[in-house]
Design a protein around this motif. Structure first.
Motif, short mmCIF file in Angstrom:
data_model
loop_
_atom_site.label_atom_id
_atom_site.label_comp_id
_atom_site.label_asym_id
_atom_site.label_seq_id
_atom_site.Cartn_x
_atom_site.Cartn_y
_atom_site.Cartn_z
N LEU A 5 76.31 65.65 37.88
CA LEU A 5 76.04 64.27 37.95
C LEU A 5 75.95 63.32 36.77
CD1 LEU A 5 73.82 64.36 41.36
CD2 LEU A 5 76.18 64.19 41.07
N LYS A 6 75.25 64.11 35.75
CA LYS A 6 74.86 63.35 34.49
C LYS A 6 76.03 62.89 33.69
CE LYS A 6 71.16 64.71 32.27
NZ LYS A 6 70.12 65.18 31.57
N HIS A 7 77.42 64.21 33.76
CA HIS A 7 78.24 63.64 33.00
C HIS A 7 79.42 63.13 33.80
CE1 HIS A 7 76.22 65.94 29.71
NE2 HIS A 7 76.33 66.94 30.55
N ALA A 8 79.13 62.74 35.02
CA ALA A 8 80.28 62.26 35.74
C ALA A 8 80.80 60.60 35.05
CB ALA A 8 79.89 62.00 37.31
N VAL A 28 71.63 59.63 44.20
CA VAL A 28 70.79 58.27 44.02
C VAL A 28 70.60 57.97 42.61
CG1 VAL A 28 69.00 56.67 44.82
CG2 VAL A 28 70.13 58.02 46.39
N ARG A 29 70.02 58.90 41.73
CA ARG A 29 69.74 58.84 40.58
C ARG A 29 71.01 58.72 39.64
NH1 ARG A 29 64.61 57.01 39.92
NH2 ARG A 29 63.36 58.35 40.92
N ALA A 30 72.13 59.36 40.37
CA ALA A 30 73.41 59.17 39.30
C ALA A 30 73.94 57.88 39.70
CB ALA A 30 74.50 60.35 39.91
N VAL A 31 73.90 57.31 41.07
CA VAL A 31 74.31 55.98 41.19
C VAL A 31 73.43 54.89 40.24
CG1 VAL A 31 74.56 54.34 42.91
CG2 VAL A 31 75.39 56.51 43.50
N ILE A 32 72.28 55.39 40.39
CA ILE A 32 71.45 54.16 39.65
C ILE A 32 71.81 54.16 37.98
CG2 ILE A 32 69.06 53.66 38.98
CD1 ILE A 32 68.14 54.30 41.62
N GLY A 33 72.03 55.26 37.62
CA GLY A 33 72.48 55.28 36.22
C GLY A 33 73.61 55.03 35.77
#
Length: 155
Positions: A5-8, A28-33
Motif C-alpha cells: 500500500l505504501k508504494h502504490a 484507509v491509511r493508504a487513501v489518506i496518505g
C-alpha cells in the motif's frame, strides 16, 4: 500488505479499492496518505482528530464520509443505493440538478465504505491540479522573419 500500500501509485489506488474485499486500517491509511492533502493541515486539527477517533473505532463508513467533508467541501453525496449485491455511491457538486445535467462521480463495491472511498478517490482525481498551467505558454523565441512596424498616426 502495508508495504504494498505504501508504494502504490495514485492511479493504482482506485484499483486497490476495487480489489479489496473489506475495509482495513491499512487501506484507509493508504487513501489518506495518497489522496488527502488537507488531512495534516494545522487548521484542520479538530476534524482530523475526529477522523482519527473514527479510524480507531473502525467506523469505516463514517471515516469515508468525514474525508469527503474535509477534503472535498464542495462535493456532496448525491446517491447511495444497494442493488444487485453492490453499493452504488455518487458524489456531486450540484446535488439539486437533475441526473442528466449533473456531472457526478460514481463508484460501486460490495462494501459500503469501499464504494464511498472509491467515489472519493475518483472525485479527488478530477479536482487534483493538472501539470498544465491555466494560461497557454508563449513561445520564447521570436520568428526571425518578424519585423515590428509602427502604425501610429502622429499627424
Amino acid at each position: 500488505m502495508f508495504a504494498l500500500l505504501k508504494h502504490a501509485e495514485p492511479a493504482d489506488l482506485g484499483d486497490l479499492l476495487r480489489d479489496a474485499r473489506v475495509t482495513t486500517m491499512d487501506l484507509v491509511r493508504a487513501v489518506i496518505g495518497q489522496a488527502c492533502q488537507r488531512f495534516r493541515s494545522i487548521g484542520q486539527c479538530v476534524r482530523t482528530a475526529r477522523i482519527e477517533r473514527l479510524i480507531g473505532a473502525n467506523a469505516w463508513t463514517e471515516v469515508a464520509l468525514a474525508l469527503i467533508d474535509l477534503e472535498l467541501p464542495q462535493w456532496q453525496v448525491r446517491r447511495i443505493a444497494y442493488d444487485g449485491g453492490e453499493w452504488h455511491c455518487a458524489l456531486s457538486r450540484e446535488r439539486e440538478l437533475p441526473d442528466w445535467l449533473d456531472r457526478s462521480v460514481e463508484a460501486r463495491h460490495a462494501d459500503l465504505a469501499l464504494a464511498i472511498l472509491a467515489a472519493f478517490v475518483a472525485a479527488q482525481a478530477l479536482v487534483a491540479p493538472s501539470g498544465r498551467p491555466s494560461v497557454p505558454a508563449v513561445p520564447q523565441q521570436a520568428n526571425p522573419l518578424y519585423v515590428p512596424v509602427c502604425c501610429d498616426n502622429f499627424a
